[in-house]
Design an enzyme around this catalytic site. Structure first.
Site, PDB file in Angstrom:
ATOM      1  N   SER A 211       0.873  -1.183   0.000  1.00 16.59           N
ATOM      2  CA  SER A 211       0.000   0.000   0.000  1.00 16.59           C
ATOM      3  C   SER A 211       0.905   1.227   0.000  1.00 16.59           C
ATOM      4  O   SER A 211       1.055   1.920   0.979  1.00 16.59           O
ATOM      5  CB  SER A 211      -0.923  -0.014   1.222  1.00 16.59           C
ATOM      6  OG  SER A 211      -0.197   0.110   2.423  1.00 16.59           O
TER       7      SER A 211
ATOM      8  N   HIS B 183      -3.207  -6.172   2.844  1.00 17.15           N
ATOM      9  CA  HIS B 183      -2.299  -7.188   3.370  1.00 17.15           C
ATOM     10  C   HIS B 183      -2.966  -8.534   3.639  1.00 17.15           C
ATOM     11  O   HIS B 183      -2.341  -9.442   4.177  1.00 17.15           O
ATOM     12  CB  HIS B 183      -1.634  -6.693   4.667  1.00 17.15           C
ATOM     13  CG  HIS B 183      -0.754  -5.502   4.453  1.00 17.15           C
ATOM     14  ND1 HIS B 183      -0.272  -4.741   5.476  1.00 17.15           N
ATOM     15  CD2 HIS B 183      -0.271  -4.940   3.315  1.00 17.15           C
ATOM     16  CE1 HIS B 183       0.475  -3.755   4.984  1.00 17.15           C
ATOM     17  NE2 HIS B 183       0.482  -3.851   3.677  1.00 17.15           N
TER      18      HIS B 183
ATOM     19  N   GLN C 182      -6.260  -1.697   7.497  1.00 21.68           N
ATOM     20  CA  GLN C 182      -5.131  -2.567   7.166  1.00 21.68           C
ATOM     21  C   GLN C 182      -4.493  -3.231   8.398  1.00 21.68           C
ATOM     22  O   GLN C 182      -4.082  -4.377   8.339  1.00 21.68           O
ATOM     23  CB  GLN C 182      -4.093  -1.728   6.427  1.00 21.68           C
ATOM     24  CG  GLN C 182      -2.869  -2.451   5.934  1.00 21.68           C
ATOM     25  CD  GLN C 182      -1.956  -1.510   5.164  1.00 21.68           C
ATOM     26  OE1 GLN C 182      -2.181  -1.246   4.001  1.00 21.68           O
ATOM     27  NE2 GLN C 182      -0.956  -0.979   5.830  1.00 21.68           N
ATOM     28  N   GLU C 183      -4.384  -2.473   9.507  1.00 22.38           N
ATOM     29  CA  GLU C 183      -3.618  -3.006  10.635  1.00 22.38           C
ATOM     30  C   GLU C 183      -4.271  -2.714  11.985  1.00 22.38           C
ATOM     31  O   GLU C 183      -4.668  -1.584  12.258  1.00 22.38           O
ATOM     32  CB  GLU C 183      -2.205  -2.391  10.642  1.00 22.38           C
ATOM     33  CG  GLU C 183      -1.477  -2.667   9.336  1.00 22.38           C
ATOM     34  CD  GLU C 183      -0.143  -1.952   9.217  1.00 22.38           C
ATOM     35  OE1 GLU C 183       0.416  -1.533  10.257  1.00 22.38           O
ATOM     36  OE2 GLU C 183       0.328  -1.805   8.081  1.00 22.38           O
TER      37      GLU C 183
ATOM     38  N   GLU D 156       1.786  -9.526   7.189  1.00 20.21           N
ATOM     39  CA  GLU D 156       2.643  -9.076   8.285  1.00 20.21           C
ATOM     40  C   GLU D 156       2.551  -9.979   9.509  1.00 20.21           C
ATOM     41  O   GLU D 156       2.958  -9.604  10.611  1.00 20.21           O
ATOM     42  CB  GLU D 156       2.327  -7.607   8.628  1.00 20.21           C
ATOM     43  CG  GLU D 156       2.634  -6.693   7.438  1.00 20.21           C
ATOM     44  CD  GLU D 156       2.618  -5.216   7.759  1.00 20.21           C
ATOM     45  OE1 GLU D 156       2.127  -4.829   8.832  1.00 20.21           O
ATOM     46  OE2 GLU D 156       3.101  -4.444   6.909  1.00 20.21           O
TER      47      GLU D 156
ATOM     48  N   ASP E 278      -3.751   1.177  11.917  1.00 24.59           N
ATOM     49  CA  ASP E 278      -3.346   1.793  10.653  1.00 24.59           C
ATOM     50  C   ASP E 278      -4.440   1.498   9.635  1.00 24.59           C
ATOM     51  O   ASP E 278      -4.404   0.464   8.970  1.00 24.59           O
ATOM     52  CB  ASP E 278      -2.000   1.253  10.156  1.00 24.59           C
ATOM     53  CG  ASP E 278      -1.591   1.897   8.819  1.00 24.59           C
ATOM     54  OD1 ASP E 278      -2.327   2.790   8.339  1.00 24.59           O
ATOM     55  OD2 ASP E 278      -0.552   1.503   8.255  1.00 24.59           O
TER      56      ASP E 278
ATOM     57  N   GLU F 270      -2.455   5.553  12.466  1.00 26.65           N
ATOM     58  CA  GLU F 270      -1.622   5.899  11.313  1.00 26.65           C
ATOM     59  C   GLU F 270      -2.509   6.059  10.085  1.00 26.65           C
ATOM     60  O   GLU F 270      -3.480   5.323   9.932  1.00 26.65           O
ATOM     61  CB  GLU F 270      -0.613   4.766  11.116  1.00 26.65           C
ATOM     62  CG  GLU F 270       0.332   4.937   9.939  1.00 26.65           C
ATOM     63  CD  GLU F 270       1.223   3.710   9.802  1.00 26.65           C
ATOM     64  OE1 GLU F 270       1.567   3.099  10.826  1.00 26.65           O
ATOM     65  OE2 GLU F 270       1.568   3.362   8.658  1.00 26.65           O
TER      66      GLU F 270
ATOM     67  N   ASP G  67       2.038   8.311   7.217  1.00 28.64           N
ATOM     68  CA  ASP G  67       2.838   7.370   6.423  1.00 28.64           C
ATOM     69  C   ASP G  67       2.774   7.821   4.960  1.00 28.64           C
ATOM     70  O   ASP G  67       3.664   8.528   4.483  1.00 28.64           O
ATOM     71  CB  ASP G  67       2.280   5.956   6.635  1.00 28.64           C
ATOM     72  CG  ASP G  67       2.882   4.910   5.716  1.00 28.64           C
ATOM     73  OD1 ASP G  67       3.879   5.200   5.038  1.00 28.64           O
ATOM     74  OD2 ASP G  67       2.358   3.766   5.668  1.00 28.64           O
TER      75      ASP G  67
ATOM     76  N   LYS H 267      10.110   4.857   6.801  1.00 30.10           N
ATOM     77  CA  LYS H 267      10.455   3.642   6.063  1.00 30.10           C
ATOM     78  C   LYS H 267      11.614   4.004   5.154  1.00 30.10           C
ATOM     79  O   LYS H 267      11.447   4.832   4.246  1.00 30.10           O
ATOM     80  CB  LYS H 267       9.263   3.207   5.203  1.00 30.10           C
ATOM     81  CG  LYS H 267       8.023   2.748   5.978  1.00 30.10           C
ATOM     82  CD  LYS H 267       6.814   2.740   5.048  1.00 30.10           C
ATOM     83  CE  LYS H 267       5.676   1.911   5.589  1.00 30.10           C
ATOM     84  NZ  LYS H 267       4.420   2.148   4.809  1.00 30.10           N
TER      85      LYS H 267
ATOM     86  N   HIS I 272       8.980  -1.303   9.131  1.00 29.33           N
ATOM     87  CA  HIS I 272       9.217  -2.296   8.081  1.00 29.33           C
ATOM     88  C   HIS I 272       8.306  -1.989   6.895  1.00 29.33           C
ATOM     89  O   HIS I 272       7.572  -1.000   6.902  1.00 29.33           O
ATOM     90  CB  HIS I 272       8.890  -3.697   8.633  1.00 29.33           C
ATOM     91  CG  HIS I 272       7.431  -3.870   8.977  1.00 29.33           C
ATOM     92  ND1 HIS I 272       6.851  -5.095   9.235  1.00 29.33           N
ATOM     93  CD2 HIS I 272       6.417  -2.960   9.110  1.00 29.33           C
ATOM     94  CE1 HIS I 272       5.564  -4.932   9.492  1.00 29.33           C
ATOM     95  NE2 HIS I 272       5.283  -3.654   9.434  1.00 29.33           N
ATOM     96  N   ARG I 273       8.309  -2.865   5.881  1.00 28.25           N
ATOM     97  CA  ARG I 273       7.315  -2.855   4.811  1.00 28.25           C
ATOM     98  C   ARG I 273       6.550  -4.170   4.881  1.00 28.25           C
ATOM     99  O   ARG I 273       6.999  -5.126   5.529  1.00 28.25           O
ATOM    100  CB  ARG I 273       7.962  -2.737   3.413  1.00 28.25           C
ATOM    101  CG  ARG I 273       8.756  -1.486   3.165  1.00 28.25           C
ATOM    102  CD  ARG I 273       8.026  -0.188   3.447  1.00 28.25           C
ATOM    103  NE  ARG I 273       6.766  -0.002   2.752  1.00 28.25           N
ATOM    104  CZ  ARG I 273       6.546   0.937   1.827  1.00 28.25           C
ATOM    105  NH1 ARG I 273       7.534   1.748   1.471  1.00 28.25           N
ATOM    106  NH2 ARG I 273       5.353   1.091   1.275  1.00 28.25           N
ATOM    107  N   SER I 274       5.424  -4.249   4.157  1.00 28.09           N
ATOM    108  CA  SER I 274       4.687  -5.516   4.176  1.00 28.09           C
ATOM    109  C   SER I 274       5.471  -6.620   3.463  1.00 28.09           C
ATOM    110  O   SER I 274       5.332  -7.792   3.779  1.00 28.09           O
ATOM    111  CB  SER I 274       3.303  -5.341   3.567  1.00 28.09           C
ATOM    112  OG  SER I 274       3.385  -4.763   2.288  1.00 28.09           O
TER     113      SER I 274
ATOM    114  N   LYS J  30       7.518  -0.256  14.268  1.00 31.04           N
ATOM    115  CA  LYS J  30       6.405  -1.050  13.760  1.00 31.04           C
ATOM    116  C   LYS J  30       7.002  -2.122  12.872  1.00 31.04           C
ATOM    117  O   LYS J  30       7.556  -1.822  11.820  1.00 31.04           O
ATOM    118  CB  LYS J  30       5.457  -0.148  12.963  1.00 31.04           C
ATOM    119  CG  LYS J  30       4.242  -0.891  12.455  1.00 31.04           C
ATOM    120  CD  LYS J  30       3.245   0.038  11.803  1.00 31.04           C
ATOM    121  CE  LYS J  30       3.391   0.012  10.313  1.00 31.04           C
ATOM    122  NZ  LYS J  30       2.170   0.450   9.598  1.00 31.04           N
TER     123      LYS J  30
HETATM  124  P1  PGA Z   1       3.150  -1.364   2.981  1.00 29.10           P
HETATM  125  O1  PGA Z   1       2.255  -1.163   4.290  1.00 29.10           O
HETATM  126  O2  PGA Z   1       4.509  -1.767   3.394  1.00 29.10           O
HETATM  127  O3  PGA Z   1       2.387  -2.423   2.239  1.00 29.10           O
HETATM  128  O4  PGA Z   1       3.127  -0.035   2.276  1.00 29.10           O
HETATM  129  C1  PGA Z   1       2.745  -0.727   5.509  1.00 29.10           C
HETATM  130  C2  PGA Z   1       2.002   0.481   5.999  1.00 29.10           C
HETATM  131  O5  PGA Z   1       1.061   0.991   5.355  1.00 29.10           O
HETATM  132  O6  PGA Z   1       2.353   0.989   7.062  1.00 29.10           O
HETATM  133 ZN    ZN Z   2       0.824   2.697   6.924  1.00 28.18          ZN
END
Ligand code: PGA
Ligand code: ZN
Length: 423
Positions: free
Chosen positions: A40, A152, A160-161, A202, A239, A282, A309, A334, A362-364, A385
């Site tokens: 994302s 994810h 997403q999270e 994740e 998030d 987030e 982000d 990131k 991190h990244r996904s 994170k």
């Molecule tokens: P991504 O997601 O690594 O798939 O971009 C992580 C996030 O949105 O924090």
């Molecule tokens: Zn994010």
């Protein structure tokens, strides 16, 4: 002095190809770094260069980025001092010559940038965090993503999270234990309720839930059932990655089948914050929804960490614009969103000067590389994170932080709840 730069195509945690770089110094020291990849992604991220050749890896190969590493970049940085990180990074930025690092690829630049720092640390026989900051001793509050949705996971969850943060732990190792206990309690809770317990990208569970409330109820129950007090021992973080479901000026919740205006979406988030022990959100608003970001910052900025982000993309200039516009009070960092270590550290400094919180992330799509664990400590972020308490590419970072805490001994300080205070 850098004498050799090598690159290779390896696999990330989703089974997609990614770049790994070796930087070798005159004294034989080796620095190795692998590059992560997002799903994302923000529109203003530095460009990840992929081959687009459908005959290999469905077009996702990174051979050309690696050719850039072993060709043009190697030619430019060979002979340079690995300890002069800024000079190496600036040389690569100038060589690329584009604002988004699209010519050579941010994935090419980042691999060399991080491998250079690691080679210099190895040459000093120091762990990376200590090489970068000899005084570093702050262990971050982990934000552990135990329910995955959005881009994810293949479930109907729009957000997403869903994360837990052991604010009441006394050490980092203790925080990991508490997180793991809640993770396993949640697994049992899901199983009992008839949900499947497969995990998402994740490492968090990806049950077929439709609303954020269902996920939050399960998490709060799991925290209690594991013997902890929600909010006091373990806080909750979200998030939504709202850019992913924002279209035509509104937020489209596919799981619930409802459309919320910007105001309704903000009010909904406020209701969640009132009803659950949520201390951080987030990307509550989409990257293009500046008015929504202003609104949510006004309404929740005093009580919640609001982490940018997609809206900042680890870019100091975008962050400065956001600070001026009164958007967010924290930033997600990131390294691959910006492409070099020097620029990432510059963004962290900009955030700290403005009193914004900093979350190393991190990244996904990840690898077994644990560099961000060291970077979180070196940059004194206070928060990290890096996913759930399962999948080795996630736990590798937690395990590295456990080692760092042990190595620091009595010097080590766990951020815990203090990471949530604005500074
Ligand atoms: P991504 O997601 O690594 O798939 O971009 C992580 C996030 O949105 O924090
Ligand atoms: Zn994010």
């Amino acid at each position: 002095t850098i004498v050799r730069v090598a690159g290779r195509e390896i696999l990330d945690s989703r089974g997609n190809p990614t770049v790994e770089v070796d930087v070798i110094l005159e004294d034989g020291s080796l620095g190795r770094a692998a590059v992560p990849s997002g799903a994302s992604t923000g529109t203003n991220e530095a460009v990840e260069r992929r081959d687009g050749d459908p005959r290999r890896f469905h077009g996702k190969g990174v051979r050309r980025a690696i050719e850039a590493v072993t060709g043009e970049i190697a030619a430019a940085v060979t002979g340079m001092d690995a300890e002069d990180q800024a000079a190496v990074d600036e040389a690569m930025i100038a060589l690329d010559g584009t604002p988004g690092k699209s010519r050579l690829g941010a994935n090419a630049l980042l691999g060399v940038s991080l491998a250079t720092a690691k080679a210099a640390a190895a040459s000093h026989r120091l762990p990376l965090y200590r090489y970068l900051d000899p005084e570093a001793a702050l262990l971050p509050l982990p934000m552990m993503n135990i329910i995955n949705g959005g881009a994810h996971a293949d479930n109907p969850l729009d957000f997403q999270e869903f994360m837990i943060a052991p604010v009441g732990a006394t050490t980092f190792a203790d925080a990991v234990r508490m997180g793991s206990e809640v993770f396993h309690t949640l697994r049992a809770t899901l199983k009992k309720a008839g949900h499947h317990t497969g995990v998402g990208d994740e490492g968090g569970f990806a049950p077929d839930l439709r609303t954020a409330e269902e996920a939050l109820d399960l998490i709060v129950t799991a925290i209690s059932d594991a013997g902890y007090s929600p909010g006091t021992h373990i806080a909750v973080m979200l998030d939504p990655a709202a850019s992913e479901f924002y279209r035509d000026g509104a937020y489209h919740y596919a799981g619930e089948g409802v459309r919320r205006t910007v105001e309704e979406h903000a009010a909904y988030l406020s209701r969640l914050v009132s009803a659950y022990p949520i201390v951080s959100i987030e990307d509550p608003m989409a990257q293009d929804d500046t008015e929504g970001w202003r609104l949510v910052t006004r309404e929740l900025g005093a009580t919640c960490r609001l982490v940018g982000d997609d809206v900042f993309c680890t870019n100091a200039a975008l962050l400065r614009a956001g600070i001026d516009a009164g958007i967010a009070n924290s930033i997600l960092v990131k390294v691959n969103q910006i492409g070099t270590l020097t620029e990432m550290l510059d963004t962290v400094r900009t955030a700290e000067e403005a009193g914004y919180g900093v979350v190393m992330s991190h990244r996904s799509g990840e690898t077994e590389d644990t560099t961000i664990a060291d970077l979180a400590v070196a940059a004194g972020c206070g928060q990290i994170k890096t996913g759930s308490l399962s999948r080795s590419e996630r736990t590798a970072k937690y395990n590295q932080l456990i080692r760092i805490e042990e190595e620091l001994g009595t010097e080590a300080r766990y951020a815990g709840r203090s990471a949530l205070k604005s500074g």
